[in-house]
Scaffold this active site. Structure first.
Site, PDB file in Angstrom:
ATOM      1  CE  LYS A 205       1.240  35.861 -29.343  1.00  0.00           C
ATOM      2  NZ  LYS A 205       1.463  37.238 -29.811  1.00  0.00           N
ATOM      3  CG  ASP A 261      -2.854  37.782 -13.131  1.00  0.00           C
ATOM      4  OD1 ASP A 261      -3.466  38.370 -12.232  1.00  0.00           O
ATOM      5  OD2 ASP A 261      -1.615  37.650 -13.138  1.00  0.00           O
TER       6      ASP A 261
END
Ligand code: IPM
Ligand code: MN
Length: 387
Positions: A205, A261
């Protein structure tokens, strides 16, 4: 005396090998799927003349109940001395519904990863033609889907300082990464890409987070060491969309801990059942193998959980131990059960087989006792003695 170590034993000369495996059955369905995985290891040992010595240990809610702590020191010590660790699952509803509980099962797994520095979590995503109907994605999107997620496992927001004030009016989780932490997993990801379709995608990000900008810079700077690998970048919000829209575009995906995850759970949807996916967590000196599914408490003890995630984790373990023929046989056995729809309830809710039956069929296949001619009456009764 040291020279003695270099003299191969008769066993090694024969190609037979001895390994010490730490086994952590854990919580919920963990023990029953792990039992099938151990049976598969035993079948491999018998067939190829190897010896696996199992050391059972506690972790998670099971360990809290028995010892008061989610990760007893004895478990760390047994695991650190093992050639490989086989782990089942972790988590119990009594902790899920109590977010303020200070001692939690998951802490066991997180601490074990940290203490053994299992920094690279490897999660392959594959699809099976005979299970295409289970995927929420259209079959044409599933053809040729074959990618591996490399998730960083011992850093980032999972392990940063956690704070809150006494009145709980605020809370914070720190996210830190060092260049070294990024480099060590990125090297593994680049090398994996070199052996495959030579494409590496970093998921981050970087438009918002400083840590993501560090990841991009470090990985970009490493790219010249791997000139044959095509490197590209995706923001995590776009990545989750792309994994669903066009999963076959990916080869190796590299991500920091939290993003890894999340994207691995999204990716698991593609194959049709979370119960099918294995994983490996690798460090410099230790390696742990576990299915990516959770403890599925509602199914615990019912012999209905899918053992294939755990059995395919055994295949990854055998590859890690450089037992490639043995791993291939496990994979062939799993493929055979899937093709013949000898599958558990998550895959076929009507004509399903039990956890132990699927495990038994796989060990029978390994022993070469499968003839291809089935006792139809037993098949209909869903009995393990169908062959
Ligand atoms: C996983 C799990 C763990 C994680 C939990 C149980 C702490 O979700 O292995 O993906 O978040 O890493
Ligand atoms: Mn997870």
């Amino acid at each position: 005396m040291d020279n003695l170590k270099e003299i191969p034993t008769q066993q090694q000369l024969n190609g037979y090998q001895h390994f010490t495996i730490a086994v952590i059955p854990g919580d919920g369905i963990g023990p029953e799927v792990t039992q099938q995985a151990v049976n598969v290891l035993d079948a491999i040992a018998q067939k190829f003349g190897h010896h696996f010595n199992y050391n059972y240990c506690l972790m998670g809610a099971d360990a809290i109940d028995k010892t008061g702590t989610p990760l007893p020191n004895e478990t760390v010590s047994i695991c650190s001395k093992s050639d490989a660790i086989l782990f089942g699952a972790i988590g119990h509803p009594k902790y899920d519904n109590d977010p303020s509980a200070k001692v939690r099962p998951e802490q066991g797994l997180l601490q074990l990863r940290k203490r053994l520095q299992l920094f690279a979590n490897i999660r392959p995503v594959a699809t099976y033609t005979s299970l295409h109907h289970l995927s929420p994605l259209k079959a044409k999107k599933l053809v040729d889907v074959d990618f591996i997620i490399y998730r960083e496992l011992t850093g980032g927001i999972y392990f940063g300082e956690k704070k809150t004030d006494a009145a709980q009016t605020w809370a914070s989780d720190e996210c830190i990464y060092t260049k070294d932490e990024v480099e060590r997993i990125a090297h593994l990801a680049f090398k994996a890409a070199q052996k495959r379709r030579k494409k590496l995608t970093l998921v981050d990000k970087a438009n918002v987070l400083e840590t993501s900008r560090l990841w991009r810079k470090v990985v970009k700077d490493m790219a010249s060491q791997y000139p044959d690998v095509e490197l590209n970048f995706l923001y995590v919000d776009n990545a989750v969309m792309q994994i669903i829209l066009n999963p076959k575009q990916f080869d190796i995906i590299l991500a920091e801990n939290l993003f890894g995850d999340m994207i691995s759970d999204v990716a698991s949807i593609i194959s049709g059942s979370l119960g099918l996916l294995p994983s490996a967590s690798i460090g410099e000196s230790n390696a742990l193998f576990e299915p990516i599914h959770g403890s599925f408490p509602a199914a615990a003890g019912k012999d209905i959980a899918n053992p294939l995630g755990s059995i395919l984790s055994v295949a990854m373990m055998l590859e890690h131990l450089k037992l490639f023929k043995e791993a291939k046989l496990v994979r062939d056995a799993v493929d055979w059960t899937i093709q013949n729809l000898f599958v558990t309830k998550d895959i076929d809710p009507v004509n399903f087989y039990f956890t132990s039956t699927v495990g038994e069929l796989i060990t029978e296949y390994i022993h070469g006792r499968v003839t291809g001619v089935f006792n139809q009456e037993n098949v209909e009764l869903r009995k393990s003695t169908i062959i």
